[in-house]
Design a protein around this motif. Structure first.
Motif, mmCIF file in Angstrom:
data_model
loop_
_atom_site.group_PDB
_atom_site.id
_atom_site.type_symbol
_atom_site.label_atom_id
_atom_site.label_comp_id
_atom_site.label_asym_id
_atom_site.label_seq_id
_atom_site.Cartn_x
_atom_site.Cartn_y
_atom_site.Cartn_z
ATOM 1 N N GLU A 1 -99.406 61.106 -41.754
ATOM 2 C CA GLU A 1 -100.178 61.418 -40.555
ATOM 3 C C GLU A 1 -101.630 60.950 -40.620
ATOM 4 N N GLU A 2 -102.222 60.940 -41.798
ATOM 5 C CA GLU A 2 -103.618 60.525 -41.959
ATOM 6 C C GLU A 2 -103.688 59.001 -41.830
ATOM 7 N N PRO A 3 -104.373 58.465 -40.795
ATOM 8 C CA PRO A 3 -104.368 57.014 -40.536
ATOM 9 C C PRO A 3 -104.833 56.153 -41.715
ATOM 10 N N LEU A 4 -105.906 56.546 -42.388
ATOM 11 C CA LEU A 4 -106.396 55.728 -43.499
ATOM 12 C C LEU A 4 -105.409 55.745 -44.658
ATOM 13 N N MET A 5 -104.872 56.911 -44.984
ATOM 14 C CA MET A 5 -103.897 56.995 -46.072
ATOM 15 C C MET A 5 -102.662 56.164 -45.726
ATOM 16 N N GLN A 6 -102.261 56.173 -44.473
ATOM 17 C CA GLN A 6 -101.105 55.383 -44.068
ATOM 18 C C GLN A 6 -101.372 53.892 -44.289
ATOM 19 N N LYS A 7 -102.564 53.421 -43.963
ATOM 20 C CA LYS A 7 -102.905 52.009 -44.177
ATOM 21 C C LYS A 7 -102.878 51.662 -45.658
ATOM 22 N N ILE A 8 -103.424 52.558 -46.484
ATOM 23 C CA ILE A 8 -103.424 52.322 -47.935
ATOM 24 C C ILE A 8 -101.982 52.255 -48.438
ATOM 25 N N ARG A 9 -101.148 53.152 -47.967
ATOM 26 C CA ARG A 9 -99.747 53.169 -48.411
ATOM 27 C C ARG A 9 -98.955 51.989 -47.856
ATOM 28 N N TYR A 10 -99.311 51.509 -46.675
ATOM 29 C CA TYR A 10 -98.700 50.275 -46.174
ATOM 30 C C TYR A 10 -98.951 49.150 -47.181
ATOM 31 N N LEU A 11 -100.203 49.029 -47.619
ATOM 32 C CA LEU A 11 -100.545 47.978 -48.579
ATOM 33 C C LEU A 11 -99.779 48.178 -49.882
ATOM 34 N N ASP A 12 -99.733 49.414 -50.373
ATOM 35 C CA ASP A 12 -98.973 49.695 -51.598
ATOM 36 C C ASP A 12 -97.510 49.271 -51.433
ATOM 37 N N LYS A 13 -96.942 49.598 -50.287
ATOM 38 C CA LYS A 13 -95.534 49.284 -50.020
ATOM 39 C C LYS A 13 -95.297 47.769 -50.000
ATOM 40 N N LEU A 14 -96.198 47.035 -49.371
ATOM 41 C CA LEU A 14 -96.048 45.576 -49.310
ATOM 42 C C LEU A 14 -96.148 44.947 -50.693
ATOM 43 N N VAL A 15 -97.096 45.407 -51.503
ATOM 44 C CA VAL A 15 -97.235 44.874 -52.864
ATOM 45 C C VAL A 15 -95.999 45.245 -53.681
ATOM 46 N N ASP A 16 -95.495 46.439 -53.482
ATOM 47 C CA ASP A 16 -94.281 46.875 -54.167
ATOM 48 C C ASP A 16 -93.099 45.973 -53.807
ATOM 49 N N GLU A 17 -92.964 45.661 -52.532
ATOM 50 C CA GLU A 17 -91.881 44.771 -52.096
ATOM 51 C C GLU A 17 -92.022 43.389 -52.727
ATOM 52 N N LEU A 18 -93.255 42.906 -52.812
ATOM 53 C CA LEU A 18 -93.507 41.605 -53.448
ATOM 54 C C LEU A 18 -93.060 41.650 -54.908
ATOM 55 N N ALA A 19 -93.461 42.698 -55.616
ATOM 56 C CA ALA A 19 -93.120 42.829 -57.034
ATOM 57 C C ALA A 19 -91.619 42.989 -57.245
ATOM 58 N N LYS A 20 -90.929 43.500 -56.255
ATOM 59 C CA LYS A 20 -89.475 43.665 -56.377
ATOM 60 C C LYS A 20 -88.712 42.395 -56.009
ATOM 61 N N GLY A 21 -89.452 41.330 -55.679
ATOM 62 C CA GLY A 21 -88.805 40.048 -55.441
ATOM 63 C C GLY A 21 -88.388 39.774 -54.015
ATOM 64 N N LYS A 22 -88.808 40.607 -53.093
ATOM 65 C CA LYS A 22 -88.455 40.393 -51.695
ATOM 66 C C LYS A 22 -89.099 39.104 -51.189
ATOM 67 N N ALA A 23 -88.419 38.404 -50.313
ATOM 68 C CA ALA A 23 -88.933 37.145 -49.763
ATOM 69 C C ALA A 23 -90.170 37.414 -48.904
ATOM 70 N N MET A 24 -91.145 36.506 -48.981
ATOM 71 C CA MET A 24 -92.383 36.669 -48.215
ATOM 72 C C MET A 24 -92.098 36.814 -46.726
ATOM 73 N N GLU A 25 -91.129 36.076 -46.221
ATOM 74 C CA GLU A 25 -90.800 36.154 -44.795
ATOM 75 C C GLU A 25 -90.409 37.582 -44.401
ATOM 76 N N LYS A 26 -89.686 38.257 -45.267
ATOM 77 C CA LYS A 26 -89.283 39.640 -44.981
ATOM 78 C C LYS A 26 -90.446 40.605 -45.178
ATOM 79 N N ILE A 27 -91.260 40.373 -46.197
ATOM 80 C CA ILE A 27 -92.426 41.231 -46.441
ATOM 81 C C ILE A 27 -93.374 41.182 -45.241
ATOM 82 N N LEU A 28 -93.554 39.992 -44.701
ATOM 83 C CA LEU A 28 -94.471 39.815 -43.571
ATOM 84 C C LEU A 28 -93.808 40.106 -42.235
ATOM 85 N N ARG A 29 -92.625 40.698 -42.288
ATOM 86 C CA ARG A 29 -91.910 41.162 -41.098
ATOM 87 C C ARG A 29 -91.770 40.092 -40.029
ATOM 88 N N LYS A 30 -91.322 38.896 -40.465
ATOM 89 C CA LYS A 30 -91.148 37.785 -39.513
ATOM 90 C C LYS A 30 -89.741 37.757 -38.975
#
Length: 116
Positions: A87-116
């Motif tokens: 619910e906290e907007p700033l914390m959500q943005k920080i966690r969005y970034l954490d989630k994207l970096v996590d997906e990158l580290a798990k080998g997900k394709a950049m196209e999927k990480i960037l939601r294309k």
């Protein structure tokens, strides 16, 4: 959550951990930068300036040119929380970034990480 402490942390102090996490899994610092730029709207020069001036997470996101309109497509659990339910907007943005970096580290394709 002790959000205030996280908000006042220097983005530049956490950035190397994002890069290290990605590089340990065979990804690159450039890919981390691409993710950050996609999420925040910073260009490379703007991102470098934020890192050089050691702004807080709060300032980093407050000064971000434009949050990507596709952030609502970022879903899942990070640090035990569903990012779409934070619910906290700033914390959500920080966690969005954490989630994207996590997906990158798990080998997900950049196209999927960037939601294309």
């Amino acid at each position: 959550m002790k959000n205030e402490r996280i908000y006042k942390m220097s983005f530049a102090s956490v950035y190397p951990h994002y890069v290290t996490k990605a590089e340990k899994k065979g990804r690159t610092a450039e890919e981390v930068d691409t993710i950050i730029q996609w999420l925040t709207g910073y260009d490379q020069k703007g991102l470098k300036k934020q890192l050089d001036t050691k702004v807080t997470f709060e300032t980093f996101f407050d000064e971000a040119p434009q949050l990507n309109p596709n952030v609502s497509k970022i879903t899942g659990v990070i640090c035990g929380y569903r990012v779409e339910e934070i619910e906290e907007p700033l914390m959500q943005k920080i966690r969005y970034l954490d989630k994207l970096v996590d997906e990158l580290a798990k080998g997900k394709a950049m196209e999927k990480i960037l939601r294309k």
